[in-house]
Design a protein around this motif. Structure first.
Motif, PDB file in Angstrom:
ATOM      1  N   TYR A   1       0.387  11.244   2.231  1.00 40.51           N
ATOM      2  CA  TYR A   1      -0.560  11.235   3.389  1.00 40.51           C
ATOM      3  C   TYR A   1      -0.943  10.116   3.980  1.00 40.51           C
ATOM      4  O   TYR A   1      -1.135   9.184   3.296  1.00 40.51           O
ATOM      5  N   ASP A   2      -0.781   9.923   5.333  1.00 42.19           N
ATOM      6  CA  ASP A   2      -1.223   8.652   5.838  1.00 42.19           C
ATOM      7  C   ASP A   2      -2.412   8.103   5.645  1.00 42.19           C
ATOM      8  O   ASP A   2      -2.909   6.753   5.394  1.00 42.19           O
ATOM      9  N   ALA A   3      -3.590   8.887   5.497  1.00 44.09           N
ATOM     10  CA  ALA A   3      -4.855   8.375   5.291  1.00 44.09           C
ATOM     11  C   ALA A   3      -5.021   7.792   3.944  1.00 44.09           C
ATOM     12  O   ALA A   3      -5.884   6.991   3.595  1.00 44.09           O
ATOM     13  N   PHE A   4      -4.125   8.281   2.783  1.00 44.34           N
ATOM     14  CA  PHE A   4      -4.092   7.515   1.653  1.00 44.34           C
ATOM     15  C   PHE A   4      -3.303   6.273   1.452  1.00 44.34           C
ATOM     16  O   PHE A   4      -3.303   5.809   0.246  1.00 44.34           O
ATOM     17  N   ARG A   5      -2.632   5.876   2.600  1.00 43.30           N
ATOM     18  CA  ARG A   5      -1.820   4.761   2.583  1.00 43.30           C
ATOM     19  C   ARG A   5      -2.580   3.433   2.874  1.00 43.30           C
ATOM     20  O   ARG A   5      -3.323   3.434   3.671  1.00 43.30           O
ATOM     21  N   ALA A   6      -2.027   2.467   2.054  1.00 43.30           N
ATOM     22  CA  ALA A   6      -2.454   1.018   2.610  1.00 43.30           C
ATOM     23  C   ALA A   6      -2.062   0.661   4.091  1.00 43.30           C
ATOM     24  O   ALA A   6      -0.977   0.955   4.422  1.00 43.30           O
ATOM     25  N   PRO A   7      -2.822   0.055   4.901  1.00 41.31           N
ATOM     26  CA  PRO A   7      -2.194  -0.410   6.211  1.00 41.31           C
ATOM     27  C   PRO A   7      -0.918  -1.322   5.987  1.00 41.31           C
ATOM     28  O   PRO A   7      -0.584  -1.835   5.087  1.00 41.31           O
ATOM     29  N   GLU A   8      -0.195  -1.235   7.163  1.00 41.12           N
ATOM     30  CA  GLU A   8       1.201  -1.753   7.010  1.00 41.12           C
ATOM     31  C   GLU A   8       1.277  -2.717   8.116  1.00 41.12           C
ATOM     32  O   GLU A   8       1.895  -2.417   9.394  1.00 41.12           O
ATOM     33  N   PRO A   9       0.557  -3.809   8.158  1.00 44.88           N
ATOM     34  CA  PRO A   9       0.341  -4.890   9.250  1.00 44.88           C
ATOM     35  C   PRO A   9       1.775  -5.565   9.353  1.00 44.88           C
ATOM     36  O   PRO A   9       2.848  -5.731   8.784  1.00 44.88           O
ATOM     37  N   GLY A  10       2.178  -5.532  10.756  1.00 45.46           N
ATOM     38  CA  GLY A  10       3.257  -5.828  11.348  1.00 45.46           C
ATOM     39  C   GLY A  10       4.353  -4.917  11.477  1.00 45.46           C
ATOM     40  O   GLY A  10       5.473  -5.170  12.118  1.00 45.46           O
ATOM     41  N   GLU A  11       4.198  -3.969  10.993  1.00 44.28           N
ATOM     42  CA  GLU A  11       5.001  -2.643  11.247  1.00 44.28           C
ATOM     43  C   GLU A  11       5.106  -2.168  12.685  1.00 44.28           C
ATOM     44  O   GLU A  11       3.607  -2.121  13.004  1.00 44.28           O
TER      45      GLU A  11
ATOM     46  N   TRP B   1       4.863   1.018  13.540  1.00 40.75           N
ATOM     47  CA  TRP B   1       4.264   2.323  13.855  1.00 40.75           C
ATOM     48  C   TRP B   1       2.626   2.069  13.192  1.00 40.75           C
ATOM     49  O   TRP B   1       2.257   1.255  12.505  1.00 40.75           O
ATOM     50  N   ASP B   2       1.790   3.045  13.781  1.00 35.87           N
ATOM     51  CA  ASP B   2       0.297   3.128  13.410  1.00 35.87           C
ATOM     52  C   ASP B   2       0.245   3.889  12.352  1.00 35.87           C
ATOM     53  O   ASP B   2      -0.954   4.052  11.595  1.00 35.87           O
ATOM     54  N   ILE B   3       1.091   5.093  12.306  1.00 33.76           N
ATOM     55  CA  ILE B   3       0.709   6.114  11.327  1.00 33.76           C
ATOM     56  C   ILE B   3       2.260   6.231  10.590  1.00 33.76           C
ATOM     57  O   ILE B   3       3.240   6.435  11.056  1.00 33.76           O
ATOM     58  N   ARG B   4       2.299   6.484   9.156  1.00 34.38           N
ATOM     59  CA  ARG B   4       3.469   6.733   8.631  1.00 34.38           C
ATOM     60  C   ARG B   4       3.015   7.843   7.341  1.00 34.38           C
ATOM     61  O   ARG B   4       2.138   7.403   6.419  1.00 34.38           O
ATOM     62  N   GLY B   5       3.570   9.168   7.633  1.00 36.94           N
ATOM     63  CA  GLY B   5       3.353  10.134   6.868  1.00 36.94           C
ATOM     64  C   GLY B   5       2.513  11.102   7.390  1.00 36.94           C
ATOM     65  O   GLY B   5       2.325  11.409   8.481  1.00 36.94           O
ATOM     66  N   LYS B   6       2.124  12.024   6.285  1.00 39.52           N
ATOM     67  CA  LYS B   6       1.426  13.373   7.018  1.00 39.52           C
ATOM     68  C   LYS B   6       0.058  13.146   7.418  1.00 39.52           C
ATOM     69  O   LYS B   6      -0.762  12.038   6.976  1.00 39.52           O
ATOM     70  N   VAL B   7      -0.155  13.889   8.358  1.00 37.36           N
ATOM     71  CA  VAL B   7      -1.561  13.712   9.267  1.00 37.36           C
ATOM     72  C   VAL B   7      -2.437  15.243   9.076  1.00 37.36           C
ATOM     73  O   VAL B   7      -1.727  16.192   9.500  1.00 37.36           O
ATOM     74  N   VAL B   8      -3.808  15.038   8.485  1.00 37.99           N
ATOM     75  CA  VAL B   8      -4.403  16.360   8.395  1.00 37.99           C
ATOM     76  C   VAL B   8      -5.958  16.165   8.995  1.00 37.99           C
ATOM     77  O   VAL B   8      -6.352  14.959   9.350  1.00 37.99           O
ATOM     78  N   GLY B   9      -6.464  17.277   8.916  1.00 39.18           N
ATOM     79  CA  GLY B   9      -7.961  17.273   9.373  1.00 39.18           C
ATOM     80  C   GLY B   9      -8.209  16.922  10.713  1.00 39.18           C
ATOM     81  O   GLY B   9      -7.458  17.398  11.727  1.00 39.18           O
ATOM     82  N   PRO B  10      -9.364  16.247  11.098  1.00 45.01           N
ATOM     83  CA  PRO B  10      -9.900  15.991  12.603  1.00 45.01           C
ATOM     84  C   PRO B  10      -8.640  14.889  13.146  1.00 45.01           C
ATOM     85  O   PRO B  10      -8.309  15.051  14.373  1.00 45.01           O
TER      86      PRO B  10
END
Length: 509
Positions: free
Chosen positions: A338-348, A350-359
């Motif tokens: 889940y993207d919400a549980f991943r640490a930020p990836e500065p310099g990459e 993409w803004d989101i990597r992984g599953k997105v749920v909820g709002p």
């Protein structure tokens, strides 16, 4: 062939078509009340394959590019020039033509040109570049913008309606052989039936290749044993030549379950174009300045109408789908968690990597009409450990079931990551405000190839080395993953060549 039945089945309703258990595009018996046929995956993923006449080309983007010459010349046992006349014949038969430009393709071209990619004017890709997709889809209906015709009327006429979502099944056309998207079922099969020399046995599953030994001790194919999937009855057909075209999973399975001679490469060398999925969300004002419209219109045009080909790495192409499939592949189908549980990836990029749920998912889906997504197809190495075998214990009604093993090597992972970066760069150049990288699961298999390789299992005519009069004519005879392009046209070209070789060898009289 009844076009009414065809259109009833391919009604483009997402769940009716794509449900993995009961959808029309599952791999299972025609009686959809029954369970699908099972495969064992030794990693996360699924084999996205269809059962029935026309097979997996019922569920495909209809893209028909040629292999990358660099992936054939000096690599395959035959050269690229050997394939060209058969490519041309398949392209004329389907037919294949460049995809029309709708807003998503226009936005794609805008981004890739700004990112520095050059135009490739050729069907033979020897340098990196962008171009329209060569698609096996009829040209747009000339009355498409005529207000005197309703959409229902247009669907009864010849020509593409650019309705989008046609990966769920195209039903535009007055008869089966005039359906706009040229699956094998609506192109080659009607042509074959018109000869009067072909019979189709629907709902039949091949369970054994019949063989005998000739006086010299050589094994040769004499026919096939099959099972009627409705009644369970077993039948046999004899033939002077048998052609096996069950696909990269079922062809090795059929070889093993038929007790054919041992060959260490049967089922080995599996390639899958280890894919990924990237998307970009755009602001309305930016789209107005680029396209003159407030939307990408992902539901308009061919499923995919434009591509960037990069020999040695692979392909990225605009691929916008119906809301269910698009949200699944973009936001709910990831090996990254889940993207919400991943640490930020500065310099990459993409803004989101992984599953997105909820709002966060609701917000993204509210922007569906302003989202453009890409399919990434990675050039995959042919490795002995990637394979199809049969389970020693698990069986279904057709015998021991297939087991699939796939693990990409470091080079494949590097290519895939590079494709993702190229894709994100082109989306950013096009003006995307938010970038999503799915990071798709390892074993999700779209383009399966190379499990019965030319030069290892079959000769250059695609006749099995160890079983005379047995030919193989599907993706499995490809020597490799052809560089990353969609394999359908190469398979059809090789099948055309194989038919010619069969006629010359066994039916020249």
């Amino acid at each position: 062939m009844d076009v009414g039945i065809y259109k009833k089945v391919y009604n483009a309703l997402e769940n009716n078509i794509n449900d993995a258990v009961s959808g029309a595009f599952r791999f299972g018996p025609a009686d959809r009340r029954r369970t699908p046929w099972h495969r064992v995956m030794r990693q996360k993923g699924e084999v996205w394959q269809v059962a029935g006449v026309g097979g997996t080309t019922q569920h495909y983007w209809a893209q028909s590019p040629r292999a990358f010459p660099a992936s054939v010349d000096g690599v395959w046992p035959i050269g690229y020039r050997e394939l060209i006349p058969y490519y041309e014949k398949a392209e004329a038969t389907l037919p294949v033509q460049y995809s029309p430009t709708t807003p998503k393709e226009e936005l794609f071209y805008y981004g890739v040109k700004k990112a520095g990619w050059s135009f490739n004017p050729s069907l033979d890709t020897v340098t990196p570049g962008y171009r329209p997709n060569p698609n096996a889809i009829l040209p747009p209906n000339p009355h498409l913008m005529d207000p005197n015709y309703s959409m229902d009327q247009l669907h009864e006429m010849e020509g593409c309606t650019l309705k989008g979502h046609c990966v769920n099944g195209c039903n535009a056309g007055p008869s089966v052989d005039k359906i706009a998207k040229r699956s094998t079922l609506v192109s080659y099969v009607p042509l074959a039936l018109k000869t009067g020399n072909v019979a189709i046995r629907p709902n039949s599953f091949a369970i054994k290749i019949l063989t005998e030994q000739d006086p010299k001790g050589e094994v040769r194919a004499t026919g096939v044993r099959f099972r009627d999937t409705w009644t369970g009855e077993i039948g046999e057909l004899t033939a002077r030549v048998v052609v096996m075209s069950a696909g990269c999973i079922e062809s090795p399975r059929l070889w093993f379950n038929s007790g054919l001679p041992h060959n260490a490469w049967v089922g080995r060398g599996l390639t899958i174009h280890y894919f990924d999925w990237v998307g970009g969300v755009f602001d309305e004002k930016d789209l107005m300045s680029i396209l003159g419209s407030p939307s990408v219109y992902p539901y308009m045009g061919h499923t995919s109408g434009a591509r960037v080909d990069i020999p040695g790495i692979g392909v990225f192409q605009v691929s916008c789908l119906s809301p269910g499939l698009m949200s699944y592949l973009t936001y709910g189908f990831s090996e990254a968690g889940y993207d919400a549980f991943r640490a930020p990836e500065p310099g990459e990029p993409w803004d989101i990597r992984g599953k997105v749920v909820g709002p966060a998912l609701k917000e993204l889906m509210l922007n569906y009409s302003r989202t453009m997504t890409y399919l990434l197809l990675t050039d995959d190495d042919t490795l002995y450990h990637n394979r199809v075998e049969v389970d020693p214990l698990l069986k279904d009604e057709h015998g021991p079931i297939p087991v699939i093993h796939y693990k990409p090597n470091k080079r494949t992972l590097q290519r895939r990551d590079q494709l993702a970066r190229y894709s994100c760069e082109s989306l950013l150049q096009a003006g995307a405000k938010k970038i999503i990288r799915t990071d798709s699961p390892t074993g999700w298999s779209l383009h399966i190839e190379s499990t019965m390789r030319m030069g290892y299992v079959v000769d250059t005519n695609c006749e099995a080395y160890q079983v005379k009069r047995l030919y193989i004519a599907d993706n499995s005879v490809h020597y490799n993953g052809i560089g990353g392009p969609n394999p359908t046209l190469t398979t059809q070209a090789l099948a055309t060549r194989t038919a010619e070789k069969i006629a010359q060898t066994y039916f020249s009289g």
